[in-house]
Write a protein that holds these residues in place. Sequence first.
Motif, PDB file in Angstrom:
ATOM      1  N   GLN A  38       0.841  -1.198   0.000  1.00  0.00           N
ATOM      2  CA  GLN A  38       0.000   0.000   0.000  1.00  0.00           C
ATOM      3  C   GLN A  38       0.870   1.240   0.000  1.00  0.00           C
ATOM      4  O   GLN A  38       1.529   1.554   0.999  1.00  0.00           O
ATOM      5  N   PHE A  89       1.521  -5.521   3.759  1.00  0.00           N
ATOM      6  CA  PHE A  89       0.625  -6.334   4.568  1.00  0.00           C
ATOM      7  C   PHE A  89       0.722  -7.791   4.148  1.00  0.00           C
ATOM      8  O   PHE A  89       0.709  -8.092   2.959  1.00  0.00           O
ATOM      9  N   PHE A 101      -6.083  -9.575   7.242  1.00  0.00           N
ATOM     10  CA  PHE A 101      -4.853  -8.818   7.058  1.00  0.00           C
ATOM     11  C   PHE A 101      -4.102  -8.670   8.367  1.00  0.00           C
ATOM     12  O   PHE A 101      -4.696  -8.539   9.444  1.00  0.00           O
ATOM     13  N   GLY A 102      -2.786  -8.640   8.267  1.00  0.00           N
ATOM     14  CA  GLY A 102      -1.929  -8.321   9.392  1.00  0.00           C
ATOM     15  C   GLY A 102      -1.838  -6.828   9.576  1.00  0.00           C
ATOM     16  O   GLY A 102      -2.455  -6.043   8.844  1.00  0.00           O
ATOM     17  N   GLN A 103      -1.031  -6.416  10.542  1.00  0.00           N
ATOM     18  CA  GLN A 103      -0.983  -5.014  10.945  1.00  0.00           C
ATOM     19  C   GLN A 103      -0.247  -4.123   9.951  1.00  0.00           C
ATOM     20  O   GLN A 103      -0.548  -2.962   9.851  1.00  0.00           O
TER      21      GLN A 103
ATOM     22  N   TYR B  35     -13.922  -2.569   3.009  1.00  0.00           N
ATOM     23  CA  TYR B  35     -12.986  -2.684   4.113  1.00  0.00           C
ATOM     24  C   TYR B  35     -12.925  -1.352   4.851  1.00  0.00           C
ATOM     25  O   TYR B  35     -13.119  -0.293   4.259  1.00  0.00           O
ATOM     26  N   GLN B  37     -10.146   0.839   7.181  1.00  0.00           N
ATOM     27  CA  GLN B  37      -8.759   0.942   7.635  1.00  0.00           C
ATOM     28  C   GLN B  37      -8.664   2.045   8.674  1.00  0.00           C
ATOM     29  O   GLN B  37      -8.964   3.204   8.391  1.00  0.00           O
ATOM     30  N   LYS B  41      -3.605   1.838  10.446  1.00  0.00           N
ATOM     31  CA  LYS B  41      -3.467   1.121   9.185  1.00  0.00           C
ATOM     32  C   LYS B  41      -4.034  -0.297   9.219  1.00  0.00           C
ATOM     33  O   LYS B  41      -3.831  -1.050   8.263  1.00  0.00           O
ATOM     34  N   PHE B  42      -4.717  -0.655  10.298  1.00  0.00           N
ATOM     35  CA  PHE B  42      -5.287  -1.988  10.354  1.00  0.00           C
ATOM     36  C   PHE B  42      -6.467  -2.074   9.398  1.00  0.00           C
ATOM     37  O   PHE B  42      -7.374  -1.249   9.432  1.00  0.00           O
ATOM     38  N   LEU B  43      -6.450  -3.109   8.547  1.00  0.00           N
ATOM     39  CA  LEU B  43      -7.431  -3.251   7.477  1.00  0.00           C
ATOM     40  C   LEU B  43      -8.355  -4.417   7.802  1.00  0.00           C
ATOM     41  O   LEU B  43      -7.896  -5.555   7.964  1.00  0.00           O
TER      42      LEU B  43
END
Lengths: 111, 113
Positions: A38, A89, A101-103, B35, B37, B41-43
């Motif tokens: 991203q 990610f 998704f991870g952090q 989604y 976020q 930044k956690f999605l």
Amino acid sequence: GESVGLHLPTLSVQEGDNSIINCAYSNSASDYFIWYKQESGKGPQFIIDIRSNMDKRQGQRVTVLLNKTVKHLSLQIAATQPGDSAVYFCAENRHTGKLIFGQGTTLQVKP
Amino acid sequence: DTAVSQTPKYLVTQMGNDKSIKCEQNLGHDTMYWYKQDSKKFLKIMFSYNNKELIINETVPNRFSPKSPDKAHLNLHINSLELGDSAVYFCASSQEGREETQYFGPGTRLLVL
């Protein structure tokens, strides 16, 4: 429970060096592991994926390694360029129709 | 040619208002997603639709209501906006059976004051 995590929130590398971004997951039932990139102000972009029955997959300048024994996933970027600066990610898919998704790890490339 | 587009890109509004975000994809995909976020930044996935049918509905307040008029569009309506709704909302799409490869839109930055 469901969790996908990354070891480091930020990684700083010199331009031209190789980068390694790590991810740990908890669910051994996952079928697919995926890396997304991203860039600032943009949506995530698919980079590469790996099935759970593989341990390595290569793309253009990127390699993903999967170690199911320790539930660890890594993304290696060769000859890191300024354009590689982004948040990375890892995500997992268990064919439930959703990605977890991870952090995220922020990769900073120093000129 | 934008594959997945969202409008608006920025949305600033007062608490209690109702707002909508629109999403369109021209990739011919059957599955679309929303989604959220957060500031870290956690999605996290909120909803997914396959051919206009709701497939995934995560633990999201009833104030959020997705609507898919056709398989190329998935809109998100939010009632009675709260401060905690401030986030970036991403729309995404994928081919049916290929959830691992999702194409994301540019995001809608929502700020609730």
